[in-house]
Structures are given as C-alpha cells and as structure tokens.
Design an enzyme around this catalytic site. Structure first.
Site, PDB file in Angstrom:
ATOM      1  N   ASP A 165       0.776  -1.234   0.000  1.00  0.00           N
ATOM      2  CA  ASP A 165       0.000   0.000   0.000  1.00  0.00           C
ATOM      3  C   ASP A 165       0.813   1.292   0.000  1.00  0.00           C
ATOM      4  O   ASP A 165       0.556   2.183  -0.779  1.00  0.00           O
ATOM      5  CB  ASP A 165      -0.938   0.005   1.206  1.00  0.00           C
ATOM      6  CG  ASP A 165      -1.760  -1.281   1.319  1.00  0.00           C
ATOM      7  OD1 ASP A 165      -1.562  -2.196   0.508  1.00  0.00           O
ATOM      8  OD2 ASP A 165      -2.598  -1.354   2.217  1.00  0.00           O
ATOM      9  N   GLU A 387       2.870  -9.591  11.161  1.00  0.00           N
ATOM     10  CA  GLU A 387       2.611  -9.111   9.795  1.00  0.00           C
ATOM     11  C   GLU A 387       3.936  -8.762   9.096  1.00  0.00           C
ATOM     12  O   GLU A 387       4.160  -9.132   7.950  1.00  0.00           O
ATOM     13  CB  GLU A 387       1.693  -7.888   9.864  1.00  0.00           C
ATOM     14  CG  GLU A 387       1.147  -7.425   8.523  1.00  0.00           C
ATOM     15  CD  GLU A 387       0.203  -6.221   8.664  1.00  0.00           C
ATOM     16  OE1 GLU A 387       0.148  -5.624   9.769  1.00  0.00           O
ATOM     17  OE2 GLU A 387      -0.455  -5.875   7.664  1.00  0.00           O
TER      18      GLU A 387
HETATM   19  C1  GLC Z   1      -2.567  -4.661   4.020  1.00  0.00           C
HETATM   20  C2  GLC Z   1      -1.501  -5.122   3.042  1.00  0.00           C
HETATM   21  C3  GLC Z   1      -2.170  -5.989   1.988  1.00  0.00           C
HETATM   22  C4  GLC Z   1      -2.917  -7.139   2.639  1.00  0.00           C
HETATM   23  C5  GLC Z   1      -3.891  -6.635   3.719  1.00  0.00           C
HETATM   24  C6  GLC Z   1      -4.476  -7.757   4.548  1.00  0.00           C
HETATM   25  O1  GLC Z   1      -3.510  -3.847   3.418  1.00  0.00           O
HETATM   26  O2  GLC Z   1      -0.843  -4.036   2.491  1.00  0.00           O
HETATM   27  O3  GLC Z   1      -1.204  -6.494   1.099  1.00  0.00           O
HETATM   28  O4  GLC Z   1      -3.612  -7.873   1.702  1.00  0.00           O
HETATM   29  O5  GLC Z   1      -3.218  -5.777   4.598  1.00  0.00           O
HETATM   30  O6  GLC Z   1      -3.445  -8.527   5.121  1.00  0.00           O
END
Ligand code: GLC
Length: 416
Positions: A165, A387
C-alpha cells in the site's frame, strides 16, 4: 529449514482462530474481512490441515467475483466496525458487499501448488476444475478491461491493488491525486498498531480520495482504467500475473480444460510488455511505470525480485538480490537500507514481510531460497506470526496472529 512441531501446531491454531466458516480473516482486529491475495495464500496453509477447507477458501473468494471478471480486494461478508473504509464508504452495490478494486493475482499459482501436492488427488483436481473458469475470467479482465492501450501493460488504479500500500514506489504518482476539501478520514487501524508502523496521514487521505472518485464513477472499471488520477504499472501485479498465467496454462493442459493456447498467447504479450517497459535493459531490475506521466519510475523496491518466479531473471538481477540479501540481518527489506526513503518500522517502506520472502523464494533455488526460508523461520520462532518485522533487529511489527504468516509456516517452512 523447518520449524519445530509446536510452532506448526501454533500456526494451525492461528488459522482455526481466524476461520470465519469458509473464509479466513487476515488478522482478527486489524483486518476482519476476507482479503483477496491473503485468502489464496492462506489456502496453502489450509491444504496441510484439510484440503476440502482449502478449496472452500478459494471458492468463497471467487463467489464474490464481479460480472466483469474482477475478483475484489476485500469481501465484507458481515459488518464489522473495526475497519475503515467499510462497505458504507465503498458502496459498490454488490452482495455480499465488496471493495471495488482488485489485488495481485496469486490464486492460480496457489491452486496449481495445491494440485501438484494433493494428498486426495481426485478431490483437489475436481475442485480445480470447478474453480478454473472463474480464475481464467479474472486473468482475462486484467488483459482486457485493465489494459493500457499505449504500452500493453496492466493498469493499476489504487496503491491498495498492489498489496504494498504505502511503498515509496507510489510516492510520485500519488502526489498527483487531488484530495477533495473536507475529506473525512478515520484511522481505525491505529487502534491496533502504533502510528509509526502504518502509512502516513497524507497517504491515507489520497487512498480515500481515490475510493471516493471511483465511487462517483459508479465503479465503472473501464473508466477507472482510462481516467484514474493514479494510473501505474505495478511490478507485483505484473510479475505475479505472469507467473499465474504460466501456472494456469499448465493446469489447463494437465486437466484438459480451458484453452491453453489462448492463455499462452496472451502470456507472451504480457511478457513482452514487461520486458519493454518495466525491466531495465542494463540492470535487469523491474521498475514501476507511471502510466499517467508516461515514464518508468526510478524508485526501487523488493517486489522486483518476484521476477525470478516470473521467469525474467538476469545476471544483474541476481547480483542485486545478493546485495539486498546482504544489506540487513533479516532480509528482504522492502526498501534497500541505503535508499533515502528507507524506514525500518513503517509498513512497506523498509520492513521485512515473511509473505514477500515466501513469494520471492518460490522462484529461487539453492542458497538464496534457503536463506529466505531460514530468516522467515527464525522470525516466526522468535516473534510469532507477525505481519512484518524490523529488518535490522527482527522485532515483530504490525498485526499479530497473522493468517498468511501462519499459512506459510505450514506450507513452506514445514516441507520446503
Ligand atoms: C494490508 C496489506 C495488503 C494485505 C492486507 C491484509 O492492506 O498491504 O497487502 O492484503 O493488509 O493482510
């Protein structure tokens, strides 16, 4: 490199705790819905526990496919106040509600892996036969609805579509996105995660401005592709689509379904466009392209190394990978530490993501693949299923009990 049985049991517990009955949340508090590429990768974890459940994960995502072929980034199966922007902001008019953009296409590749490693072959192959037509339509949508006529590249209209993002790749193109006066923004993500690990406010305002712009266009995907104020060619989308098309073609031939020749033809066109416009002829590095401005962007991010999986390796790219592997104690940093934009704790601007290591390693062999697996295993053993991590000291960041991190422990680190 493998993980001890207790860690694998803990990974299975994370998936079960995040299971909502046929679909899995990426993380309980931070992401309480179904996300597109998360689900595909999470299914690889499920395959080790229950192959029918793994197929169900993919089926529940594809059930939300739009008539045009797009498979959305988020499916809002049921209301949850912990996430912003929720369905009341997107207003795409779909049932169940979904967001109106997509995410990098890894479904076909994950399904191919499930088929190749199936324990119950009849079950998994029958599941694949059912799912493949929808996956093929999604791929076709990238080529047709999201095709940039000038370059033949795939148009990405929002940084959230790239899965990375707030990558510095998007700083320049995002700067041209107008923010309407009086834009109302809620940062519910900051309840679960400290602000210095999440995107900056200035970026978030533009993320939301794009959503409101597309909503005003009633989610007309062709108009979004042609006129979005943010129009880029994203390395992750291109490289994973190229790999997914190759996997789809192989599956089509193996199972005797779809039209493998047609898939091969459009794959060759996509590969040509990537080589022409995204791959630097000297360094071999894969760059993003600002389609709105008509030029390749100089910024560099670790997603370029997905080129190994897509069959676009060069000697220069191999040398770059070696340098990035040696640059920090816990590679791959999403941004090189010598880059002025490097931030060791902030989201996609420096931290190491086990899921990206997994995707990059998927295309590698030998020492570099073993190194990435060893790093991911060490991070998980010491810090749990996080994460992302600080690439300098390994410290766990962002969400906890993260589904795709648990899934990759089961799928990748358990048996190579
Ligand atoms: C964030 C990440 C994306 C992922 C989401 C859920 O938005 O940037 O890549 O899919 O989280 O984990």
């Amino acid at each position: 490199m493998s993980l001890p049985p207790a860690t694998l049991e803990a990974a299975a517990r994370v998936l079960r705790a995040n299971d909502r009955g046929g679909w899995t949340v990426p993380a309980r508090d931070l992401y309480p819905f179904q996300w597109n590429w998360d689900s595909a990768l999470i299914a690889l974890g499920w395959r080790r526990l229950d192959e029918a459940r793994a197929l169900q994960e993919l089926a529940s995502l594809l059930a939300a496919q739009w008539p045009c072929g797009m498979v959305p980034q988020i499916v809002f199966h049921r209301p949850d106040p912990r996430y912003f922007p929720g369905p009341e902001v997107w207003r795409t008019g779909r049932t169940p509600p979904t967001s109106g953009i997509t995410q990098p296409p890894v479904l076909a590749s994950c399904l191919a892996r499930m088929v190749a490693r199936a324990r119950d072959r009849a079950l998994v192959e029958a599941g694949a036969r059912r799912l493949l037509p929808a996956i093929e339509r999604w791929h076709r949508w990238f080529h047709e609805v999201r095709r940039d006529p000038a370059t033949g590249l795939v148009v990405t209209v929002h940084p959230w579509e790239t899965g990375m993002d707030d990558s510095p790749l998007w700083d320049e193109p995002l700067a041209h996105v107008p923010v309407p006066e009086g834009l109302r923004l809620e940062r519910r993500d900051l309840v679960a995660v400290p602000a210095d690990q999440r995107p900056r406010m200035a970026h978030y305002r533009r993320f939301l401005a794009l959503v409101l712009c597309f909503r005003a266009w009633r989610w007309d995907q062709r108009r979004m592709a042609a006129q979005s104020p943010f129009r880029v060619a994203d390395p992750t989308t291109h490289l994973l689509l190229l790999a997914a098309e190759r996997d789809l073609e192989a599956l089509a031939r193996r199972l005797g379904v779809l039209d493998p020749e047609a898939i091969a033809a459009r794959t060759a066109r996509l590969e040509g466009a990537i080589r022409r416009h995204l791959q630097d002829p000297e360094s071999g590095f894969i760059h993003a392209f600002d389609l709105a401005a008509g030029r390749r962007l100089a910024a560099r991010a670790a997603c370029a190394f997905l080129a190994f999986r897509a069959g676009l390796a060069t000697d220069g790219l191999t040398r770059a990978l070696m340098a990035w592997l040696a640059a920090v104690p816990f590679p791959l940093p999403t941004v090189h530490p010598a880059d002025p934009g490097f931030e060791r704790r902030r989201y996609w601007r420096g931290p190491v993501w086990p899921v990206l290591d997994r995707l990059v390693a998927w295309g590698l062999e030998g020492e570099p693949a073993a190194r990435l697996a060893a790093v991911a295993a060490e991070l998980i053993r010491r810090f749990g299923f996080r994460e992302y991590h600080d690439p300098l000291d390994g410290h766990g960041l962002g969400g906890r009990d993260f589904s795709w991190t648990a899934a990759l422990a089961l799928d990748w680190l358990a048996d190579g």
